[in-house]
Enzyme design. Structure first.
Site, PDB file in Angstrom:
ATOM      1  N   ARG A   1       0.833  -1.208   0.000  1.00 54.82           N
ATOM      2  CA  ARG A   1       0.000   0.000   0.000  1.00 54.82           C
ATOM      3  C   ARG A   1       0.870   1.261   0.000  1.00 54.82           C
ATOM      4  O   ARG A   1       0.576   2.246  -0.690  1.00 54.82           O
ATOM      5  CB  ARG A   1      -0.927  -0.027   1.218  1.00 54.82           C
ATOM      6  CG  ARG A   1      -1.931   1.107   1.282  1.00 54.82           C
ATOM      7  CD  ARG A   1      -3.014   0.803   2.310  1.00 54.82           C
ATOM      8  NE  ARG A   1      -3.921   1.937   2.440  1.00 54.82           N
ATOM      9  CZ  ARG A   1      -4.030   2.684   3.538  1.00 54.82           C
ATOM     10  NH1 ARG A   1      -3.300   2.408   4.605  1.00 54.82           N
ATOM     11  NH2 ARG A   1      -4.878   3.691   3.578  1.00 54.82           N
TER      12      ARG A   1
ATOM     13  N   HIS B   1       0.762   4.197  -2.802  1.00 53.98           N
ATOM     14  CA  HIS B   1       0.488   5.584  -2.421  1.00 53.98           C
ATOM     15  C   HIS B   1       1.656   6.507  -2.791  1.00 53.98           C
ATOM     16  O   HIS B   1       1.442   7.689  -3.061  1.00 53.98           O
ATOM     17  CB  HIS B   1       0.182   5.672  -0.922  1.00 53.98           C
ATOM     18  CG  HIS B   1      -1.192   5.191  -0.574  1.00 53.98           C
ATOM     19  ND1 HIS B   1      -1.933   5.717   0.466  1.00 53.98           N
ATOM     20  CD2 HIS B   1      -1.984   4.247  -1.138  1.00 53.98           C
ATOM     21  CE1 HIS B   1      -3.115   5.099   0.525  1.00 53.98           C
ATOM     22  NE2 HIS B   1      -3.154   4.201  -0.438  1.00 53.98           N
TER      23      HIS B   1
ATOM     24  N   GLY C   1       4.696  10.541  -8.668  1.00 56.05           N
ATOM     25  CA  GLY C   1       5.499   9.446  -9.195  1.00 56.05           C
ATOM     26  C   GLY C   1       6.240   8.720  -8.085  1.00 56.05           C
ATOM     27  O   GLY C   1       6.159   9.083  -6.910  1.00 56.05           O
TER      28      GLY C   1
ATOM     29  N   ASN D   1      -3.423   8.646   4.311  1.00 54.98           N
ATOM     30  CA  ASN D   1      -2.158   7.984   4.644  1.00 54.98           C
ATOM     31  C   ASN D   1      -1.904   7.796   6.131  1.00 54.98           C
ATOM     32  O   ASN D   1      -0.903   7.186   6.511  1.00 54.98           O
ATOM     33  CB  ASN D   1      -0.982   8.765   4.042  1.00 54.98           C
ATOM     34  CG  ASN D   1      -0.873   8.585   2.541  1.00 54.98           C
ATOM     35  OD1 ASN D   1      -1.374   7.612   1.990  1.00 54.98           O
ATOM     36  ND2 ASN D   1      -0.229   9.532   1.878  1.00 54.98           N
TER      37      ASN D   1
ATOM     38  N   PRO E   1      -6.919   7.537  -5.349  1.00 51.77           N
ATOM     39  CA  PRO E   1      -8.276   7.020  -5.566  1.00 51.77           C
ATOM     40  C   PRO E   1      -8.919   6.617  -4.243  1.00 51.77           C
ATOM     41  O   PRO E   1      -8.261   6.004  -3.395  1.00 51.77           O
ATOM     42  CB  PRO E   1      -8.057   5.806  -6.474  1.00 51.77           C
ATOM     43  CG  PRO E   1      -6.611   5.474  -6.370  1.00 51.77           C
ATOM     44  CD  PRO E   1      -5.888   6.715  -6.000  1.00 51.77           C
TER      45      PRO E   1
ATOM     46  N   HIS F   1      -5.549  -6.008  -3.014  1.00 56.83           N
ATOM     47  CA  HIS F   1      -6.437  -6.059  -1.844  1.00 56.83           C
ATOM     48  C   HIS F   1      -6.539  -7.470  -1.258  1.00 56.83           C
ATOM     49  O   HIS F   1      -7.204  -7.671  -0.254  1.00 56.83           O
ATOM     50  CB  HIS F   1      -7.837  -5.547  -2.210  1.00 56.83           C
ATOM     51  CG  HIS F   1      -7.889  -4.065  -2.414  1.00 56.83           C
ATOM     52  ND1 HIS F   1      -8.958  -3.427  -3.010  1.00 56.83           N
ATOM     53  CD2 HIS F   1      -7.013  -3.085  -2.098  1.00 56.83           C
ATOM     54  CE1 HIS F   1      -8.725  -2.122  -3.059  1.00 56.83           C
ATOM     55  NE2 HIS F   1      -7.547  -1.902  -2.509  1.00 56.83           N
ATOM     56  N   THR F   2      -5.868  -8.435  -1.896  1.00 58.49           N
ATOM     57  CA  THR F   2      -5.808  -9.773  -1.307  1.00 58.49           C
ATOM     58  C   THR F   2      -5.032  -9.755   0.011  1.00 58.49           C
ATOM     59  O   THR F   2      -5.178 -10.645   0.838  1.00 58.49           O
ATOM     60  CB  THR F   2      -5.163 -10.787  -2.273  1.00 58.49           C
ATOM     61  OG1 THR F   2      -5.146 -12.076  -1.659  1.00 58.49           O
ATOM     62  CG2 THR F   2      -3.738 -10.405  -2.629  1.00 58.49           C
TER      63      THR F   2
ATOM     64  N   ASP G   1      -9.971 -10.084   2.292  1.00 60.43           N
ATOM     65  CA  ASP G   1     -10.415 -11.378   1.763  1.00 60.43           C
ATOM     66  C   ASP G   1     -10.226 -12.428   2.849  1.00 60.43           C
ATOM     67  O   ASP G   1      -9.858 -12.100   3.980  1.00 60.43           O
ATOM     68  CB  ASP G   1      -9.739 -11.732   0.426  1.00 60.43           C
ATOM     69  CG  ASP G   1      -8.296 -12.245   0.563  1.00 60.43           C
ATOM     70  OD1 ASP G   1      -7.799 -12.374   1.696  1.00 60.43           O
ATOM     71  OD2 ASP G   1      -7.663 -12.512  -0.481  1.00 60.43           O
TER      72      ASP G   1
END
Length: 321
Positions: free
Chosen positions: A62, A66, A72, A94, A161, A191-192, A244
């Site tokens: 993550r 981010h 960049g 964050n 996003p 997101h797993t 998950d």
């Protein structure tokens, strides 16, 4: 006519310059001569972090995402706030980032071997790859040669996003960074790994709209279990849900849950609202190897988003003076 031709030449030159700067900046063998054991040291730091804390892989993946989506891939997310400036890591999206110490530890080891050679941005890109592969996911060669940025602004993090985004908002966010709708679906598979606090999916399980309390696209029993963990006026600070059923293993369970109506975020569910993205979700739910290949390719693409870095930071938390 001449003016149009000159304009075209200028456009072509700018485009070519962009390609040259980005292709020259990164290479797979960037540290082969100057710091050949850097990747081994970074992988060891990630592994040590994982032994002490199973959430480290999700945190590093993550963190890298981010970093790359703001200015960049320049390590700007690693910088601490100062008296004069509030940095990205203290921006609203964050504040839940953690495991910065893993990057610090990796940097210390690398600095012992090759002082002033390996950037913090590269360390983060490599650590994110290691986080995935050490969690059972794919491995890939990371292009290297990023420089560290000197600018980090908290409010810039609001350009990330949001978990409430619909498909068109997601598509726009990714395309602004040179990423395709296929990259969107593959990278969402990150997101797993990980966990979400109630606030990020509250919109789906309480007061969804004027007609219903719960998002009708969510499996009813799954929604009920989330409502128990996250009541309307939740006061438990760390309440939330794993993303998950195997939150410490990098697999395709995320996509399997998504097609069953058991996704956590609106932005996850949004992937089923477009024919192209829905087909890819179903493809990755059915084939873990195809997901792995797509994820690795999209990670290389995302981690190559050109940052405006200019230095090799000596301390990942502060700019060089």
């Amino acid at each position: 006519m001449a003016a149009k031709f000159v304009s075209l030449l200028v456009t072509m030159f700018v485009f070519a310059s962009t390609l040259i700067s980005s292709s020259n900046a990164l290479s797979l063998n960037y540290y082969d001569q100057t710091c050949p054991n850097a990747e081994t040291a970074i992988a060891e730091a990630v592994h040590k972090g994982m032994i002490n804390d199973k959430t480290v892989p999700a945190a590093l993946l993550r963190m890298h995402f981010h970093d790359c989506f703001i200015r960049g891939c320049d390590g700007s997310v690693l910088l601490n706030s100062t008296v004069q400036n509030q940095a990205e890591k203290d921006g609203p999206p964050n504040v839940s980032l953690h495991a910065f110490y893993v990057i610090d530890n990796a940097k210390k080891q690398v600095e012992k071997m090759c002082p002033g050679v390996v950037s913090c941005a590269d360390i983060l890109a490599l650590a994110a790859r290691d986080a995935v592969s050490l969690s059972g996911g794919p491995n890939w060669n990371v292009p290297k040669g990023r420089k560290d940025g000197r600018i980090s602004i908290a409010n810039d993090s609001l350009q990330l996003p949001f978990p409430t985004f619909n498909i068109s908002q997601l598509q726009q966010s990714f395309s602004q960074r040179g990423l395709s709708i296929d990259d969107l679906v593959a990278l969402s598979g990150g997101h797993t790994l990980g966990f979400s606090h109630c606030s990020s999916f509250q919109n789906r399980i309480h007061n969804f709209n004027n007609k219903t309390d719960v998002d009708p696209s969510m499996d009813p029993s799954f929604a009920s279990s989330l409502r128990q963990v996250c009541p309307m006026h939740n006061t438990v600070k760390n309440a939330g849900s794993f993303l998950d059923t195997s939150p410490t293993v990098f697999d395709n369970a995320y996509y399997k849950m998504l097609v069953q109506g058991k996704s956590i975020f609106s932005s996850d569910q949004a992937l089923l609202t477009n024919s192209r993205t829905q087909a890819l979700v179903q493809k990755y739910a059915a084939s873990q190897p195809e997901f792995y290949e797509a994820f690795a390719n999209s990670m290389v693409k995302m981690s190559s988003i050109n940052g405006a870095g200019t230095e090799i930071r000596l301390d990942c938390r502060s700019i060089n003076h």
